[in-house]
Motif scaffolding. Sequence first.
Motif, PDB file in Angstrom:
ATOM      1  N   ASP A 159       0.807  -1.223   0.000  1.00 34.27           N
ATOM      2  CA  ASP A 159       0.000   0.000   0.000  1.00 34.27           C
ATOM      3  C   ASP A 159       0.842   1.276   0.000  1.00 34.27           C
ATOM      4  O   ASP A 159       0.383   2.328   0.405  1.00 34.27           O
ATOM      5  N   VAL A 160       2.094   1.167  -0.458  1.00 30.23           N
ATOM      6  CA  VAL A 160       2.958   2.344  -0.542  1.00 30.23           C
ATOM      7  C   VAL A 160       3.338   2.581  -2.000  1.00 30.23           C
ATOM      8  O   VAL A 160       3.442   1.640  -2.783  1.00 30.23           O
ATOM      9  N   PRO A 161       3.548   3.835  -2.359  1.00 30.89           N
ATOM     10  CA  PRO A 161       3.953   4.143  -3.735  1.00 30.89           C
ATOM     11  C   PRO A 161       5.302   3.497  -4.084  1.00 30.89           C
ATOM     12  O   PRO A 161       6.087   3.159  -3.204  1.00 30.89           O
ATOM     13  N   LEU A 162       5.539   3.355  -5.369  1.00 34.23           N
ATOM     14  CA  LEU A 162       6.741   2.683  -5.861  1.00 34.23           C
ATOM     15  C   LEU A 162       8.021   3.293  -5.285  1.00 34.23           C
ATOM     16  O   LEU A 162       8.890   2.564  -4.800  1.00 34.23           O
ATOM     17  N   GLU A 163       8.157   4.613  -5.326  1.00 36.85           N
ATOM     18  CA  GLU A 163       9.381   5.256  -4.825  1.00 36.85           C
ATOM     19  C   GLU A 163       9.592   4.952  -3.347  1.00 36.85           C
ATOM     20  O   GLU A 163      10.707   4.684  -2.916  1.00 36.85           O
ATOM     21  N   GLN A 164       8.526   4.991  -2.577  1.00 40.36           N
ATOM     22  CA  GLN A 164       8.639   4.690  -1.156  1.00 40.36           C
ATOM     23  C   GLN A 164       8.974   3.207  -0.958  1.00 40.36           C
ATOM     24  O   GLN A 164       9.731   2.861  -0.060  1.00 40.36           O
ATOM     25  N   SER A 165       8.451   2.347  -1.797  1.00 43.98           N
ATOM     26  CA  SER A 165       8.770   0.919  -1.727  1.00 43.98           C
ATOM     27  C   SER A 165      10.262   0.693  -1.944  1.00 43.98           C
ATOM     28  O   SER A 165      10.881  -0.131  -1.268  1.00 43.98           O
ATOM     29  N   ILE A 166      10.829   1.422  -2.884  1.00 43.08           N
ATOM     30  CA  ILE A 166      12.264   1.290  -3.162  1.00 43.08           C
ATOM     31  C   ILE A 166      13.067   1.734  -1.942  1.00 43.08           C
ATOM     32  O   ILE A 166      14.010   1.063  -1.531  1.00 43.08           O
ATOM     33  N   ASP A 167      12.680   2.862  -1.353  1.00 41.72           N
ATOM     34  CA  ASP A 167      13.360   3.350  -0.148  1.00 41.72           C
ATOM     35  C   ASP A 167      13.218   2.360   0.997  1.00 41.72           C
ATOM     36  O   ASP A 167      14.173   2.108   1.739  1.00 41.72           O
ATOM     37  N   LEU A 168      12.025   1.796   1.157  1.00 39.68           N
ATOM     38  CA  LEU A 168      11.798   0.811   2.204  1.00 39.68           C
ATOM     39  C   LEU A 168      12.664  -0.427   1.981  1.00 39.68           C
ATOM     40  O   LEU A 168      13.236  -0.982   2.921  1.00 39.68           O
ATOM     41  N   TYR A 169      12.749  -0.859   0.732  1.00 40.44           N
ATOM     42  CA  TYR A 169      13.562  -2.033   0.417  1.00 40.44           C
ATOM     43  C   TYR A 169      15.034  -1.779   0.766  1.00 40.44           C
ATOM     44  O   TYR A 169      15.694  -2.631   1.359  1.00 40.44           O
ATOM     45  N   LYS A 170      15.539  -0.593   0.419  1.00 41.27           N
ATOM     46  CA  LYS A 170      16.931  -0.242   0.736  1.00 41.27           C
ATOM     47  C   LYS A 170      17.154  -0.241   2.241  1.00 41.27           C
ATOM     48  O   LYS A 170      18.148  -0.774   2.740  1.00 41.27           O
ATOM     49  N   ARG A 171      16.227   0.387   2.971  1.00 42.28           N
ATOM     50  CA  ARG A 171      16.336   0.443   4.434  1.00 42.28           C
ATOM     51  C   ARG A 171      16.271  -0.979   4.999  1.00 42.28           C
ATOM     52  O   ARG A 171      17.031  -1.330   5.901  1.00 42.28           O
ATOM     53  N   GLY A 172      15.371  -1.788   4.475  1.00 42.93           N
ATOM     54  CA  GLY A 172      15.262  -3.170   4.920  1.00 42.93           C
ATOM     55  C   GLY A 172      16.543  -3.950   4.712  1.00 42.93           C
ATOM     56  O   GLY A 172      16.948  -4.743   5.569  1.00 42.93           O
ATOM     57  N   ALA A 173      17.194  -3.736   3.581  1.00 41.30           N
ATOM     58  CA  ALA A 173      18.457  -4.429   3.295  1.00 41.30           C
ATOM     59  C   ALA A 173      19.535  -4.010   4.293  1.00 41.30           C
ATOM     60  O   ALA A 173      20.302  -4.851   4.778  1.00 41.30           O
ATOM     61  N   GLU A 174      19.582  -2.727   4.626  1.00 41.04           N
ATOM     62  CA  GLU A 174      20.544  -2.239   5.624  1.00 41.04           C
ATOM     63  C   GLU A 174      20.258  -2.854   6.988  1.00 41.04           C
ATOM     64  O   GLU A 174      21.181  -3.284   7.695  1.00 41.04           O
ATOM     65  N   LEU A 175      18.975  -2.874   7.362  1.00 45.31           N
ATOM     66  CA  LEU A 175      18.587  -3.433   8.652  1.00 45.31           C
ATOM     67  C   LEU A 175      18.926  -4.919   8.731  1.00 45.31           C
ATOM     68  O   LEU A 175      19.431  -5.405   9.748  1.00 45.31           O
ATOM     69  N   LYS A 176      18.677  -5.647   7.653  1.00 48.47           N
ATOM     70  CA  LYS A 176      18.973  -7.082   7.606  1.00 48.47           C
ATOM     71  C   LYS A 176      20.471  -7.326   7.792  1.00 48.47           C
ATOM     72  O   LYS A 176      20.877  -8.183   8.581  1.00 48.47           O
TER      73      LYS A 176
END
Length: 80
Positions: free
Chosen positions: A29-46
């Motif tokens: 339920d998030v826009p594409l650009e925000q999804s990309i940012d979330l994915y990057k943050r998730g990768a850092e957190l992982k």
Amino acid sequence: MSETPVAEMSFEQAMAELEQVVGQLERGDVPLEQSIDLYKRGAELKSHCEAKLKSAEEKVAAIQVDAEGEPTGIKPVEGL
């Protein structure tokens, strides 16, 4: 998403935020650009969580115990 730099987070903080990130991405339920940012943050957190776990495993592996299971000292861990 937290503003705290990932490198400054405890394992528990990073894991909690990672769970939030995954939840948001799964809902879609998030826009594409925000999804990309979330994915990057998730990768850092992982990566941060994995490093914290590896460090903890190395510390546990280095603890020597006697026949009764009592800690007796710390030994170097080869290959870690």
